[in-house]
Design an enzyme around this catalytic site. Structure first.
Site, PDB file in Angstrom:
ATOM      1  CD  GLN A  11      -1.439   0.086   3.646  1.00 46.27           C
ATOM      2  OE1 GLN A  11      -2.563   0.521   3.393  1.00 46.27           O
ATOM      3  NE2 GLN A  11      -1.088  -0.305   4.868  1.00 46.27           N
ATOM      4  CG  LEU A  12       4.844   3.515   1.945  1.00 48.42           C
ATOM      5  CD1 LEU A  12       4.156   4.878   2.014  1.00 48.42           C
ATOM      6  CD2 LEU A  12       5.780   3.328   3.137  1.00 48.42           C
ATOM      7  CB  ILE A  37      15.148  -7.811  -0.804  1.00 44.93           C
ATOM      8  CG1 ILE A  37      14.254  -8.439   0.272  1.00 44.93           C
ATOM      9  CG2 ILE A  37      14.392  -6.800  -1.656  1.00 44.93           C
ATOM     10  CD1 ILE A  37      13.790  -7.457   1.325  1.00 44.93           C
ATOM     11  CB  THR A  62       4.417  -6.373   7.496  1.00 46.45           C
ATOM     12  OG1 THR A  62       3.639  -6.977   6.455  1.00 46.45           O
ATOM     13  CG2 THR A  62       5.437  -5.421   6.885  1.00 46.45           C
ATOM     14  CB  THR A 101       7.866  -0.388  12.428  1.00 41.50           C
ATOM     15  OG1 THR A 101       6.717  -0.593  13.245  1.00 41.50           O
ATOM     16  CG2 THR A 101       8.980  -1.271  12.977  1.00 41.50           C
ATOM     17  CG  ASP A 102       4.518   1.836  15.641  1.00 38.34           C
ATOM     18  OD1 ASP A 102       4.624   1.334  14.508  1.00 38.34           O
ATOM     19  OD2 ASP A 102       3.549   1.596  16.384  1.00 38.34           O
ATOM     20  CE1 TYR A 125       7.348  -5.597  10.850  1.00 37.37           C
ATOM     21  CE2 TYR A 125       6.490  -4.356  12.720  1.00 37.37           C
ATOM     22  CZ  TYR A 125       6.825  -4.426  11.379  1.00 37.37           C
ATOM     23  OH  TYR A 125       6.656  -3.327  10.574  1.00 37.37           O
ATOM     24  CD1 TRP A 150      -0.297   2.258  14.778  1.00 38.18           C
ATOM     25  CD2 TRP A 150      -2.245   3.241  15.243  1.00 38.18           C
ATOM     26  NE1 TRP A 150      -0.563   2.040  16.112  1.00 38.18           N
ATOM     27  CE2 TRP A 150      -1.762   2.637  16.425  1.00 38.18           C
ATOM     28  CE3 TRP A 150      -3.450   3.928  15.296  1.00 38.18           C
ATOM     29  CZ2 TRP A 150      -2.428   2.697  17.642  1.00 38.18           C
ATOM     30  CZ3 TRP A 150      -4.127   3.988  16.507  1.00 38.18           C
ATOM     31  CH2 TRP A 150      -3.627   3.371  17.669  1.00 38.18           C
TER      32      TRP A 150
END
Length: 294
Positions: A11-12, A37, A62, A101-102, A125, A150
């Site tokens: 999506q990104l 990769i 993810t 990521t957070d 993760y 998010w």
């Protein structure tokens, strides 16, 4: 500028490709079928042919819960795969942007995290994504590490689309109200990256839509916007609940709100408020109703 994107089917990745194309960059988009990769030789071959000025590394493992038992798979993608992209970026003198990521934080802080707080990931993760950060810092001389949170966008599956579907199907929805974070529209993040890569202001950045909310509060806003912008009939009754009511294999950060200190220190333009991002998402969805449930 020649820009190569990994994870370009996500999506990104899809929004980055579109926005960078519109800005006049020459974009090479690679999904997992076109670029593995984890295969260093293939990475070297692809980069030697394309010779990008910039690599935006979105590809990642993810599946947060699956990673708790599929440990090696998470590390081979998030650590070894990132090492490979870092090595080829340096070999061919390309800048690299690593999307992180957070989850690199413990989530136990009572205040928003700044870029210079020590990471303390609690999940496989999060640990594997931090390992990827370390690979980029170890092997590259021109790098941006961009931690976000998010994510939601028009393409693929995400929390917003799930809630839109469930809100029309279920009589009752219980959503956790003790996890706090910052929802981030992929288009806003892609626009920030477009501005960031034109600079030499390398380093670690927190880039999420501003403001914060719980998942319960986010869901309430989703339903409100869906009624107003999309005219959807939301039938579900929304109730708050605790994380403990929905035990998951991987621990979730109770507080994943990130302060955007590096953006301010480097005098860059920040991202809009998450409510503005959500509103724009709904307006964009209205133009693409075929994406509602995809």
């Amino acid at each position: 500028m020649k820009v190569l994107i990994t994870g370009a089917q996500g999506q990104l990745g899809q929004d980055i490709a579109r926005i960078f194309n519109l800005a006049g960059h020459e974009v090479f988009s690679y999904g997992r079928e076109e670029l593995n990769i984890t295969d260093l030789d293939q990475c070297l071959q692809v980069i030697s042919i394309r010779r990008p000025d910039l690599i935006i590394h979105c590809a990642a493992y993810t599946a947060v819960d699956a990673a708790e038992t599929d440990v090696e798979a998470a590390y081979v993608v998030n650590a070894i795969g990132t090492r490979n992209m870092a090595l080829v970026a340096e070999k061919f003198d390309a800048k690299i942007v690593y999307i992180s990521t957070d989850y690199v934080y413990s989530g136990t802080s009572e205040r928003p995290y700044i870029e210079y707080d020590s990471p303390d990931p609690q999940s496989v993760y999060g640990k594997s994504k931090l390992a990827g950060e370390q690979m980029v810092q170890s092997f590259c001389s021109r790098w941006f590490i961009v931690r976000t949170s998010w994510l939601f966008g028009l393409h693929g599956n995400n929390f917003v689309k799930t809630m839109l579907r469930l809100g029309q199907e279920e009589p009752l929805l219980k959503v956790v109200n003790d996890q706090k974070g910052s929802p981030t529209y992929t288009v806003d993040l892609a626009q920030f990256l477009l501005n960031l890569i034109s600079t030499e202001k390398y380093g670690v950045y927190h880039a999420s839509n501003s403001g914060s909310c719980t998942w319960y509060e986010f869901t309430g806003a989703i339903f409100e916007e869906a009624r107003e912008q999309l005219g959807l009939t939301i039938t579900a009754e929304l109730q708050p609940c605790a994380t403990a009511e929905f035990p998951r294999p991987a621990p979730r950060p109770a507080n994943s709100v990130m302060d955007h200190l590096a953006i301010r220190l480097n005098q860059l333009e920040g991202l809009p408020h998450w409510r503005d991002g959500l509103n724009q998402f709904m307006l964009d969805m209205k133009q693409h109703p075929e994406l509602y449930l995809k």
